[in-house]
Design a protein around this motif. Structure first.
Motif, PDB file in Angstrom:
ATOM      1  N   MET A  23      33.342  38.314  44.236  1.00 54.25           N
ATOM      2  CA  MET A  23      34.409  38.223  45.236  1.00 54.25           C
ATOM      3  C   MET A  23      35.141  36.890  45.110  1.00 54.25           C
ATOM      4  O   MET A  23      36.359  36.820  45.270  1.00 54.25           O
ATOM      5  CB  MET A  23      33.834  38.393  46.635  1.00 54.25           C
ATOM      6  CG  MET A  23      34.840  38.209  47.750  1.00 54.25           C
ATOM      7  SD  MET A  23      35.985  39.578  47.921  1.00 54.25           S
ATOM      8  CE  MET A  23      35.064  40.615  49.026  1.00 54.25           C
ATOM      9  N   SER A  24      34.405  35.835  44.789  1.00 55.65           N
ATOM     10  CA  SER A  24      35.026  34.508  44.682  1.00 55.65           C
ATOM     11  C   SER A  24      36.068  34.462  43.567  1.00 55.65           C
ATOM     12  O   SER A  24      37.053  33.730  43.670  1.00 55.65           O
ATOM     13  CB  SER A  24      33.958  33.431  44.459  1.00 55.65           C
ATOM     14  OG  SER A  24      33.262  33.676  43.253  1.00 55.65           O
ATOM     15  N   ASP A  25      35.892  35.243  42.502  1.00 55.70           N
ATOM     16  CA  ASP A  25      36.902  35.293  41.436  1.00 55.70           C
ATOM     17  C   ASP A  25      38.207  35.900  41.949  1.00 55.70           C
ATOM     18  O   ASP A  25      39.288  35.453  41.591  1.00 55.70           O
ATOM     19  CB  ASP A  25      36.410  36.098  40.233  1.00 55.70           C
ATOM     20  CG  ASP A  25      35.554  35.278  39.284  1.00 55.70           C
ATOM     21  OD1 ASP A  25      35.160  34.156  39.655  1.00 55.70           O
ATOM     22  OD2 ASP A  25      35.291  35.779  38.177  1.00 55.70           O
ATOM     23  N   MET A  26      38.087  36.928  42.778  1.00 53.79           N
ATOM     24  CA  MET A  26      39.294  37.537  43.336  1.00 53.79           C
ATOM     25  C   MET A  26      39.939  36.597  44.349  1.00 53.79           C
ATOM     26  O   MET A  26      41.136  36.368  44.319  1.00 53.79           O
ATOM     27  CB  MET A  26      38.991  38.868  44.014  1.00 53.79           C
ATOM     28  CG  MET A  26      40.267  39.586  44.424  1.00 53.79           C
ATOM     29  SD  MET A  26      40.071  40.764  45.755  1.00 53.79           S
ATOM     30  CE  MET A  26      39.566  39.745  47.096  1.00 53.79           C
TER      31      MET A  26
ATOM     32  N   THR B  17      38.998  35.263  34.229  1.00 52.87           N
ATOM     33  CA  THR B  17      38.047  36.196  34.829  1.00 52.87           C
ATOM     34  C   THR B  17      38.146  37.520  34.087  1.00 52.87           C
ATOM     35  O   THR B  17      38.878  37.642  33.103  1.00 52.87           O
ATOM     36  CB  THR B  17      38.313  36.388  36.338  1.00 52.87           C
ATOM     37  OG1 THR B  17      37.211  37.091  36.928  1.00 52.87           O
ATOM     38  CG2 THR B  17      39.590  37.146  36.604  1.00 52.87           C
ATOM     39  N   GLN B  18      37.443  38.503  34.559  1.00 51.45           N
ATOM     40  CA  GLN B  18      37.600  39.887  34.119  1.00 51.45           C
ATOM     41  C   GLN B  18      37.899  40.714  35.357  1.00 51.45           C
ATOM     42  O   GLN B  18      37.313  40.481  36.425  1.00 51.45           O
ATOM     43  CB  GLN B  18      36.339  40.418  33.446  1.00 51.45           C
ATOM     44  CG  GLN B  18      36.094  39.837  32.075  1.00 51.45           C
ATOM     45  CD  GLN B  18      34.875  40.463  31.420  1.00 51.45           C
ATOM     46  OE1 GLN B  18      33.827  40.608  32.059  1.00 51.45           O
ATOM     47  NE2 GLN B  18      35.007  40.840  30.162  1.00 51.45           N
ATOM     48  N   ILE B  19      38.821  41.669  35.211  1.00 56.32           N
ATOM     49  CA  ILE B  19      39.173  42.560  36.308  1.00 56.32           C
ATOM     50  C   ILE B  19      39.023  43.995  35.827  1.00 56.32           C
ATOM     51  O   ILE B  19      39.466  44.334  34.727  1.00 56.32           O
ATOM     52  CB  ILE B  19      40.632  42.341  36.779  1.00 56.32           C
ATOM     53  CG1 ILE B  19      40.827  40.925  37.316  1.00 56.32           C
ATOM     54  CG2 ILE B  19      41.025  43.379  37.838  1.00 56.32           C
ATOM     55  CD1 ILE B  19      42.272  40.597  37.682  1.00 56.32           C
ATOM     56  N   ALA B  20      38.424  44.819  36.663  1.00 50.50           N
ATOM     57  CA  ALA B  20      38.378  46.256  36.419  1.00 50.50           C
ATOM     58  C   ALA B  20      39.101  46.944  37.570  1.00 50.50           C
ATOM     59  O   ALA B  20      38.915  46.582  38.731  1.00 50.50           O
ATOM     60  CB  ALA B  20      36.943  46.755  36.333  1.00 50.50           C
TER      61      ALA B  20
ATOM     62  N   SER C 196      35.557  44.081  40.186  1.00 50.83           N
ATOM     63  CA  SER C 196      36.200  45.389  40.115  1.00 50.83           C
ATOM     64  C   SER C 196      36.874  45.688  41.436  1.00 50.83           C
ATOM     65  O   SER C 196      36.341  45.381  42.505  1.00 50.83           O
ATOM     66  CB  SER C 196      35.168  46.492  39.847  1.00 50.83           C
ATOM     67  OG  SER C 196      34.493  46.264  38.638  1.00 50.83           O
ATOM     68  N   LEU C 197      38.057  46.298  41.356  1.00 46.29           N
ATOM     69  CA  LEU C 197      38.746  46.846  42.527  1.00 46.29           C
ATOM     70  C   LEU C 197      38.525  48.350  42.468  1.00 46.29           C
ATOM     71  O   LEU C 197      38.986  49.013  41.537  1.00 46.29           O
ATOM     72  CB  LEU C 197      40.235  46.505  42.485  1.00 46.29           C
ATOM     73  CG  LEU C 197      40.553  45.013  42.521  1.00 46.29           C
ATOM     74  CD1 LEU C 197      42.035  44.774  42.266  1.00 46.29           C
ATOM     75  CD2 LEU C 197      40.139  44.415  43.862  1.00 46.29           C
ATOM     76  N   VAL C 198      37.797  48.868  43.450  1.00 48.26           N
ATOM     77  CA  VAL C 198      37.349  50.252  43.411  1.00 48.26           C
ATOM     78  C   VAL C 198      38.006  51.048  44.532  1.00 48.26           C
ATOM     79  O   VAL C 198      37.895  50.682  45.713  1.00 48.26           O
ATOM     80  CB  VAL C 198      35.805  50.328  43.549  1.00 48.26           C
ATOM     81  CG1 VAL C 198      35.326  51.760  43.489  1.00 48.26           C
ATOM     82  CG2 VAL C 198      35.136  49.468  42.478  1.00 48.26           C
TER      83      VAL C 198
END
Length: 129
Positions: A99-102, A30-33, A61-63
């Protein structure tokens, strides 16, 4: 405290060296920010191997505000800031994107942030000696 981007570069080395994270990430791509106010750091995860990315075209992204991330990184975080699930549940951190990736590998994401927190704590502990 170290500059945000320097901390993220050091984090990459720590993340890739962590046995628990490697086990959780074996099949995770995945990619995470991580977004703190107007600053963001982007990561590519390919079968658990982490590298820095220039943008987040997919993934999530986690914001959170700088204050939220600072509370999370305290030696003893206050209630609601002690771990990712609590911060998400109380609305302190938001997920944007997939959200499903997280949710598909929450243990990886949680460990990812724990290591980031440890990396951010170390310079402060050195400063306080």
């Amino acid at each position: 405290p170290r500059h945000w981007k320097q901390a993220m570069s050091n984090l990459i080395r720590r993340l890739n060296a962590d046995d628990m994270l490697r086990r959780h990430g074996t099949y995770y791509t995945t990619q995470i920010a991580i977004v703190s106010g107007d600053k963001a750091s982007y990561f590519d995860i390919i079968e658990g191997k982490i590298s820095r990315s220039q943008s987040s075209d997919s993934g999530f992204s986690l914001v959170g505000s700088p204050d939220v991330w600072n509370r999370y990184c305290m030696d003893i975080p206050p209630p609601e800031y002690n771990e990712l699930g609590a911060m998400l549940g109380k609305g302190h951190v938001k997920v944007k994107g997939k959200m499903s990736d997280m949710q598909g590998n929450f243990m990886f994401v949680r460990r990812f942030l724990e290591l980031w927190r440890e990396d951010r704590r170390e310079p402060q502990q050195e400063h306080n000696k």
